[in-house]
Design a protein around this motif. Structure first.
Motif, PDB file in Angstrom:
ATOM      1  N   ILE A   1       0.853  -1.197   0.000  1.00 21.60           N
ATOM      2  CA  ILE A   1       0.000   0.000   0.000  1.00 21.60           C
ATOM      3  C   ILE A   1       0.887   1.245   0.000  1.00 21.60           C
ATOM      4  O   ILE A   1       0.628   2.206  -0.729  1.00 21.60           O
ATOM      5  CB  ILE A   1      -0.947  -0.004   1.217  1.00 21.60           C
ATOM      6  CG1 ILE A   1      -1.641  -1.372   1.347  1.00 21.60           C
ATOM      7  CG2 ILE A   1      -1.959   1.149   1.133  1.00 21.60           C
ATOM      8  CD1 ILE A   1      -2.323  -1.893   0.101  1.00 21.60           C
ATOM      9  N   GLU A   2       1.945   1.224   0.796  1.00 20.46           N
ATOM     10  CA  GLU A   2       2.902   2.337   0.766  1.00 20.46           C
ATOM     11  C   GLU A   2       3.455   2.523  -0.645  1.00 20.46           C
ATOM     12  O   GLU A   2       3.686   3.640  -1.098  1.00 20.46           O
ATOM     13  CB  GLU A   2       4.057   2.064   1.732  1.00 20.46           C
ATOM     14  CG  GLU A   2       3.661   2.143   3.194  1.00 20.46           C
ATOM     15  CD  GLU A   2       4.812   1.783   4.133  1.00 20.46           C
ATOM     16  OE1 GLU A   2       4.844   2.326   5.237  1.00 20.46           O
ATOM     17  OE2 GLU A   2       5.674   0.956   3.754  1.00 20.46           O
ATOM     18  N   ALA A   3       3.700   1.398  -1.318  1.00 20.78           N
ATOM     19  CA  ALA A   3       4.299   1.455  -2.659  1.00 20.78           C
ATOM     20  C   ALA A   3       3.277   1.786  -3.737  1.00 20.78           C
ATOM     21  O   ALA A   3       3.635   1.874  -4.913  1.00 20.78           O
ATOM     22  CB  ALA A   3       4.994   0.137  -2.973  1.00 20.78           C
ATOM     23  N   GLY A   4       2.011   1.942  -3.352  1.00 21.88           N
ATOM     24  CA  GLY A   4       0.987   2.254  -4.354  1.00 21.88           C
ATOM     25  C   GLY A   4       0.635   1.076  -5.232  1.00 21.88           C
ATOM     26  O   GLY A   4       0.180   1.239  -6.361  1.00 21.88           O
ATOM     27  N   LEU A   5       0.857  -0.119  -4.706  1.00 25.10           N
ATOM     28  CA  LEU A   5       0.583  -1.340  -5.474  1.00 25.10           C
ATOM     29  C   LEU A   5      -0.688  -2.017  -4.953  1.00 25.10           C
ATOM     30  O   LEU A   5      -0.783  -3.246  -4.902  1.00 25.10           O
ATOM     31  CB  LEU A   5       1.787  -2.289  -5.395  1.00 25.10           C
ATOM     32  CG  LEU A   5       3.110  -1.684  -5.895  1.00 25.10           C
ATOM     33  CD1 LEU A   5       4.276  -2.622  -5.597  1.00 25.10           C
ATOM     34  CD2 LEU A   5       3.034  -1.394  -7.394  1.00 25.10           C
ATOM     35  N   ASN A   6      -1.675  -1.207  -4.589  1.00 22.71           N
ATOM     36  CA  ASN A   6      -2.927  -1.728  -4.036  1.00 22.71           C
ATOM     37  C   ASN A   6      -3.549  -2.791  -4.939  1.00 22.71           C
ATOM     38  O   ASN A   6      -4.137  -3.752  -4.455  1.00 22.71           O
ATOM     39  CB  ASN A   6      -3.938  -0.585  -3.848  1.00 22.71           C
ATOM     40  CG  ASN A   6      -3.412   0.510  -2.941  1.00 22.71           C
ATOM     41  OD1 ASN A   6      -2.195   0.727  -2.873  1.00 22.71           O
ATOM     42  ND2 ASN A   6      -4.298   1.201  -2.247  1.00 22.71           N
ATOM     43  N   PHE A   7      -3.400  -2.590  -6.259  1.00 22.17           N
ATOM     44  CA  PHE A   7      -3.990  -3.547  -7.203  1.00 22.17           C
ATOM     45  C   PHE A   7      -3.438  -4.956  -7.013  1.00 22.17           C
ATOM     46  O   PHE A   7      -4.069  -5.931  -7.393  1.00 22.17           O
ATOM     47  CB  PHE A   7      -3.769  -3.072  -8.647  1.00 22.17           C
ATOM     48  CG  PHE A   7      -2.332  -3.230  -9.107  1.00 22.17           C
ATOM     49  CD1 PHE A   7      -1.927  -4.399  -9.734  1.00 22.17           C
ATOM     50  CD2 PHE A   7      -1.386  -2.218  -8.900  1.00 22.17           C
ATOM     51  CE1 PHE A   7      -0.607  -4.553 -10.153  1.00 22.17           C
ATOM     52  CE2 PHE A   7      -0.075  -2.369  -9.308  1.00 22.17           C
ATOM     53  CZ  PHE A   7       0.322  -3.538  -9.927  1.00 22.17           C
ATOM     54  N   ALA A   8      -2.243  -5.055  -6.421  1.00 22.94           N
ATOM     55  CA  ALA A   8      -1.612  -6.368  -6.248  1.00 22.94           C
ATOM     56  C   ALA A   8      -2.127  -7.093  -5.002  1.00 22.94           C
ATOM     57  O   ALA A   8      -1.755  -8.239  -4.744  1.00 22.94           O
ATOM     58  CB  ALA A   8      -0.091  -6.225  -6.183  1.00 22.94           C
ATOM     59  N   VAL A   9      -2.953  -6.422  -4.204  1.00 24.68           N
ATOM     60  CA  VAL A   9      -3.596  -7.086  -3.058  1.00 24.68           C
ATOM     61  C   VAL A   9      -5.044  -7.320  -3.479  1.00 24.68           C
ATOM     62  O   VAL A   9      -5.869  -6.410  -3.459  1.00 24.68           O
ATOM     63  CB  VAL A   9      -3.527  -6.210  -1.783  1.00 24.68           C
ATOM     64  CG1 VAL A   9      -4.064  -6.978  -0.585  1.00 24.68           C
ATOM     65  CG2 VAL A   9      -2.094  -5.749  -1.525  1.00 24.68           C
TER      66      VAL A   9
END
Lengths: 387, 121
Positions: free
Chosen positions: A266-274
């Protein structure tokens, strides 16, 4: 990623080809690899954006995970192998369709990122996954996965051959002439293709933001395949330097720099990967932290920055407009497409909105910076297969 | 007019009391595409070996150390818009700064053409 160590450097299968092409060989992740060819990074970068660039990424860690025994059905086999791997990662592996590939994250119990990787479901067999991990983390990743699989599935390394990437708007026309049918692959799908009696695993994926492919082939065919692709006048060889500037413009994180054991998806802005299903099930490592962050409890987030003047390199401190330190650059350099300095970094959430005016300190002097939308250069993935 | 070289691949071309400083063709080739040059301020007083400028390639920043002592009298502002001049013409249009030399005797410690050719062989 470890760029220096006392281990002797490994060479890739195509080492002689790089030397013949005048590649400038440098140590990277334990391997000797070309950082550039004689035309230079900027020309290579632009060529890839306009035509097709061929990269040797054989340092990376392709592997296969295959369930033990014969499954009752392909779907049952996939469900079994997905159930083994899913507890390590953030993504929906069970939901993959045959031949589909997904970007996902290997997490630690604190919700930090052990690695970012690709996991694909075999288009042919039930219970077989294609797993591609990063070079610098492959031993640790594979050890972790094997420990999780136990005797129920087997992991086979496939990093003794060549992994190539052909990227750019002309990649599909070039490769479809060599491996007929690859143009029918949809984005983030893969399959086996026959080439002169050899099997090449081709995925429609990449790390440049352009349409393109990644190809895994056995070492005995690597040089011929490399040279066959290069023989097309639309293709030039591209080194690690342009690979880095291309992925930076595409806003894609580099493990060991923009992602590490402490950085959450989430910090990395990779919300789509969760994935949604995993969020609801709360069944991935570090779920407590990651779900809290999804609910807004964040202390830092990854942003893109336009930097005025000199490039702000990794570890440059980021300040707000008043000179208060609020973060640091994790990847910074020069964008050949935009002809200006760009950077990725982490800042406090209240400074993360595009348009926020910030500063970076380069060699003791403050330079203006501005938060911008990612990617810096629009992705041009081909989402649908060509008819 | 003579040109002298440092072990770090800066050159200084001496024209009377003025030294013109840049990086050599060998150095620009090693660095690769130059994307930014940080110039010194005109009027800055430099001692031999002081950091005078920074040349940045796509990959990294490299400091340029003054080959001689003196006062900066002119900088190549063309490099601000076109840093690639350092790659294209390091010896001519890609010069970085001009120095009024305060201790020309220092130049004797630098390499001449033949010695530099050997240094980069």
């Amino acid at each position: 990623m470890a760029e220096s160590s006392n281990e002797p450097l490994k060479t890739v299968v195509l080492n002689d080809e790089h030397v013949k092409l005048g590649g400038r060989m440098v140590p990277f992740s334990g391997y000797s690899l070309p950082v550039q060819y004689p035309t230079g990074i900027i020309a290579e970068h632009k060529w890839t954006r306009e035509h097709a660039g061929l990269f040797d990424v054989s340092h990376m860690g392709p592997s296969f995970v295959v369930i033990d025994g014969t499954p009752a059905s392909p779907d049952a086999g996939h469900a079994d192998v997905a159930a083994l791997v899913e507890p390590l990662v953030s993504g929906d592996i069970a939901g993959l369709k045959p031949g589909q590939l997904r970007y996902t994250l290997l997490l630690n119990d604190e919700g930090g990122t052990r690695d970012d990787l690709m996991i694909g479901r075999s288009p042919l067999y039930g219970g077989s996954l294609y797993v591609i991990v990063n070079a610098g983390t492959k031993q640790a990743d594979w050890g972790l996965i094997e420990a999780r699989l136990g005797s129920r599935a087997k992991l086979t390394r496939a990093d003794d051959g060549a992994l190539l990437a052909l990227q750019g708007p002309e990649a599909v026309a070039v490769l479809d002439a060599i491996l007929p049918g690859v143009g029918n692959l949809a984005f983030m799908h893969y399959g086996p293709f026959d080439w002169q009696g050899a099997r090449v695993i081709v995925s429609r994926s990449g790390y440049t933001g352009e349409d393109g492919f990644e190809l895994l082939c056995a070492k005995e065919h690597a040089a011929t395949l490399w040279n066959t692709i290069l023989a097309d006048s639309r293709v030039k060889p591209i080194g690690l330097g342009a690979r880095d500037s291309l992925r930076l413009e595409a806003g894609l994180p580099l493990y060991g720099h923009d992602l590490d054991d402490t950085v959450s998806p989430i910090e990395a802005g990779l919300n789509f990967a969760v994935s949604k299903r995993r969020r609801e099930a709360r069944d991935f490592p570090g779920a407590g932290r990651i779900l809290a962050e999804l609910g807004g409890e964040l202390t830092r987030v990854r942003v893109g920055l336009f930097v005025e003047g000199a490039p702000a390199r990794e570890d440059t401190t980021i300040f707000d407009a008043h000179g208060v330190g609020i973060g640091r650059v994790t990847s910074g350099g020069f964008s050949p497409s935009l002809n200006r300095a760009i950077a990725l970094g982490f800042v406090t959430p209240q400074h993360a909105a595009p348009g926020t005016r910030l500063q970076v300190e380069v060699r003791g002097r403050m330079q203006a910076a501005e938060v911008t939308q990612l990617p810096f250069v629009p992705h041009r993935y081909v989402r649908k297969a060509t008819p | 007019m003579t040109t002298k070289y440092t072990e770090d691949h800066e050159y200084i071309r001496v024209e009377g009391a003025t030294g013109i400083v840049g990086i050599t063709a060998y150095a620009q080739d090693q660095l690769g595409d130059i994307v930014f040059v940080e110039l010194p301020s005109v009027g800055k007083v430099l001692n031999k070996g002081d950091e005078a400028a920074v040349v940045e390639s796509v990959k990294a920043a490299s400091e340029i150390y003054s080959p001689a002592s003196g006062t900066v009298i002119e900088v190549n502002t063309a490099l601000t818009g076109e840093p690639g001049l350092v790659n294209q013409a390091p010896d001519t249009d890609g010069w970085i700064y001009k120095l009024r030399l305060t201790n020309p005797a220092e130049l004797d410690t630098l390499m001449d053409d033949a010695a530099y050719a050997k240094h980069t062989a």
